[in-house]
Write an enzyme that holds these catalytic residues in place. Sequence first.
Site, PDB file in Angstrom:
ATOM      1  N   ASP A 151       0.812  -1.222   0.000  1.00 59.29           N
ATOM      2  CA  ASP A 151       0.000   0.000   0.000  1.00 59.29           C
ATOM      3  C   ASP A 151       0.841   1.265   0.000  1.00 59.29           C
ATOM      4  OD1 ASP A 151      -2.722  -0.648  -0.002  1.00 59.29           O
ATOM      5  OD2 ASP A 151      -2.685  -1.208   2.102  1.00 59.29           O
TER       6      ASP A 151
HETATM    7  C1  GLC Z   1      -0.275   2.472   5.706  1.00 55.07           C
HETATM    8  C2  GLC Z   1       0.358   1.281   6.337  1.00 55.07           C
HETATM    9  C3  GLC Z   1       0.048   0.047   5.597  1.00 55.07           C
HETATM   10  C4  GLC Z   1      -1.417  -0.061   5.365  1.00 55.07           C
HETATM   11  C5  GLC Z   1      -2.004   1.212   4.765  1.00 55.07           C
HETATM   12  C6  GLC Z   1      -3.502   1.097   4.662  1.00 55.07           C
HETATM   13  O1  GLC Z   1      -0.061   3.539   6.504  1.00 55.07           O
HETATM   14  O2  GLC Z   1       1.755   1.421   6.417  1.00 55.07           O
HETATM   15  O3  GLC Z   1       0.569  -1.085   6.252  1.00 55.07           O
HETATM   16  O4  GLC Z   1      -1.678  -1.127   4.521  1.00 55.07           O
HETATM   17  O5  GLC Z   1      -1.646   2.308   5.496  1.00 55.07           O
HETATM   18  O6  GLC Z   1      -4.095   2.221   4.169  1.00 55.07           O
HETATM   19  C1  GLC Z   2      -1.417  -3.795   5.413  1.00 60.68           C
HETATM   20  C2  GLC Z   2      -2.645  -3.890   4.581  1.00 60.68           C
HETATM   21  C3  GLC Z   2      -2.458  -4.800   3.398  1.00 60.68           C
HETATM   22  C4  GLC Z   2      -1.199  -4.444   2.664  1.00 60.68           C
HETATM   23  C5  GLC Z   2      -0.002  -4.390   3.587  1.00 60.68           C
HETATM   24  C6  GLC Z   2       1.242  -3.907   2.906  1.00 60.68           C
HETATM   25  O1  GLC Z   2      -1.210  -4.984   6.101  1.00 60.68           O
HETATM   26  O2  GLC Z   2      -3.736  -4.325   5.336  1.00 60.68           O
HETATM   27  O3  GLC Z   2      -3.543  -4.713   2.541  1.00 60.68           O
HETATM   28  O4  GLC Z   2      -1.005  -5.374   1.651  1.00 60.68           O
HETATM   29  O5  GLC Z   2      -0.283  -3.524   4.638  1.00 60.68           O
HETATM   30  O6  GLC Z   2       1.191  -2.558   2.613  1.00 60.68           O
END
Ligand code: GLC
Ligand code: GLC
Length: 814
Positions: A487
């Site tokens: 993300d």
């Molecule tokens: C980010 C996080 C990530 C997460 C994302 C969701 O701030 O680092 O882990 O998946 O937000 O929006």
């Molecule tokens: C968080 C989110 C997941 C994403 C991951 C890596 O765990 O829930 O959707 O893939 O972060 O960013």
Amino acid sequence: MRYGYFDDEKREYVITRPDTPLPWINYLGKENYFALISNTAGGYSFYKDARLRRLTRYRYNDVPSDSNGRYIYIRDETSGRFWSPTWQPVRLYLDEFKCRHGLGYTTILSSKFDIKTQIRYFVPPGEDLEIWDLSLTNARPDTAHLHVFSAIEFALWNALEDATNFQRNLSIGEVEIEENFILHKTEYRERRDHFAYFACSGVIVGYDTQRGSFLGRDRGWENPIAVEEGASRNSFAQGWAPIGSLQASIHLEPNKTERLIVVLGYQQNPRDQKFDPPESQNVNKNLVKPTIENYLRPSTVDLAFDELCKEWDRSLQIFQVETPDEHTNRMVNTWNQYQCMVNFNLSRSASYFESGISRGIGFRDSNQDLLGVIHMIPERARERILDLAATQLEDGGAFHQYQPLTKQGNVEIGTNFNDDPLWLVLAASAYLKETRDWDVLDELVPFENIVGSEGPLYMHLQRSIDYTLERLGPHGLPLIGRADWNDCLNLNTFSTEPDESFQTAGITDGKVAESVFIAGLFILAAEEMVQIASIRGRGQEAKEYREAAQRMEAAVLKHGWDGEWFLRAYDHFGKKVGSHSCQEGQIFIEPQGVCIMAGIGLEKGSAQRALDSVGKRLATEHGILLHQPAYTSYQTRLGEITSYPPGYKENAGVFCHTNPWIMIAEALLGNGDRAMDYYLRINPSAREHLSEVHRCEPYVYAQMIAGRDAPTFGEAKNSWLTGTAAWNYVAITQWILGIRPTYQGLCISPVLPNDWPGFSVKRKFQGVTYHIEATRIRPGNEVRLRVEGDLLPGVIVPFPPQGTSDVNVEVTLL
Ligand code: GLC
Ligand code: GLC
């Protein structure tokens, strides 16, 4: 250092002191009513949706931490001294303390002033309520005169409003008080049909419903005036902060035990029967009263608890293993499956790190979570797959999240996370292999939940594939959109303003930035579609999917290979991300895992080279890092990934979710030792002895362990709700132990550490129990199967004739 121990026989983790490095929590409930509970009884409860139907209030990031919960105060009427048998909130030292977190229940045992207490918290199967089953034992020579105060703080339902909109909140609280229960009915007068109730058995001598009266001015939960003085105020809340507190009186003879039962529940009345009498504003309690009366009876509580244990036993019996490694056994047999179920239920909504407010059910998250639970709850998995598919758009894209209560896509976060749709194919195919419920593909499912837009689930899967194919970039690789699995790799955002979302700001329709990760994922999904289409007699479609997968593979080999490992992406300017030519972020874990899982480079040696690079550059004693070197400064062209201090989260932390992909890749290449080694580095039980470093619960996976660039290297965060649970379960059971459902039967193809003499597994699969005994003759991964004594070619045990209940399989490894 340890703060407790595993009681494997009881399937409990026993915490032996209240001061764990962080609150170590558990979950109650697995259908509609859920509760989080810490080892000192902190936490909160909600019905279905942690944001929209919050029953009790919890203040995140509070000081002292974790001081809102489901509390009991015991007051000795002779001495006037009082304490909390769960340690919080009074925090008076307890002579004995144990918290036993079990499957769907938590029991806290303690002793103070020679009064022994046991409180078991659980949600009875099928009910929208929680029980606190309290037993008090008097170990003194004389009769003890005790008052027991129970206390909770109600949330005004919508947790976000509850935490922000005080100009309204502080005037709307409403309750009703009955003989032995309190009813919280804020907003019931208008559009809500639901209320909460709080009841207690025993002799009730007082109550409070207004927080300020119970606590007294300038006091906290640690020393409420009502408890200190032994006298409830009998307050009636209108506005301010409604609470539930009931004061029970107990006279306990020496060596005697008494039980008190507290019930906190949620009730919805039919709209036309809200009030009683109908023209009044009084809540109609006729429907809820029998439930309350029933659950205040110990015999009902005992039966319900028994049923809860039996349910878990049935679920876990589907896959049980015995290996030479105790960490593997305990995680596979109990805790990993348990965590998978919690993830299935809650996605990423409510944990001690997720406030229950900001995220509902994640599209990619929940599709992956399904991989860990389909064998236990196929019907619920089916429903979830259909719900997820219903948030897909006509073009195959998907809402990134939806609210569990309404099942509507969450507009703020929107769509265009370009990996999302492909996960649906993986979830649906895993479901089909487990169940052979082919009818599900004909199930009509709307797009965007719009009535009239329905198409068969199979069409949704096809659209998922088309979505990628219609969005290819300059190198023939998939466009990344707002982000792929990571993300925080935001190649189209260019965010410069502090208050905007990294995911949703900027251009979302980038036509250049491409993801090698999505390319690998696409091949995995397309290959699943090849199998599904062929079995359904759609040969032409199968051929097209196969060709699309081959084209993608060619594109990866041509443009996604960096020489020693797979590239991560191309950015908005067509520049490489995750290449040796980059200054930072030279190698990323995700494409190594997923491209090898997709079969790229298995024969020609590049897969092995990529894994060697992972071993050299990313593997640490605390798990495998997301990338290296960490980014040391913020870069708009890469986005949120560069926003984190080095070593945390997506900036070179050990993002545990990705580690099992490497384990699977190692297994695919026949490296059982390496696969197991990686498995144990993040296995929470194997890290238990490091609890003062790891700090999170030793019985569940955490999303992240701080990487070696961080000063707190090895410290876990964001425990419980993470795709790590499902993927580790898949890696250990399907690829290391090698037992996986296929359309032709049960595949048994273990890739074990060389020093393992074997293992045994009991696996229920489509109504048949397979008893699998594996024995190693010599190092190697060659597998020989004997089914009921007969040698079988290959590694798949075909479906036995109808009516067979048990199948014995001998596996020889050489
Ligand atoms: C980010 C996080 C990530 C997460 C994302 C969701 O701030 O680092 O882990 O998946 O937000 O929006
Ligand atoms: C968080 C989110 C997941 C994403 C991951 C890596 O765990 O829930 O959707 O893939 O972060 O960013």
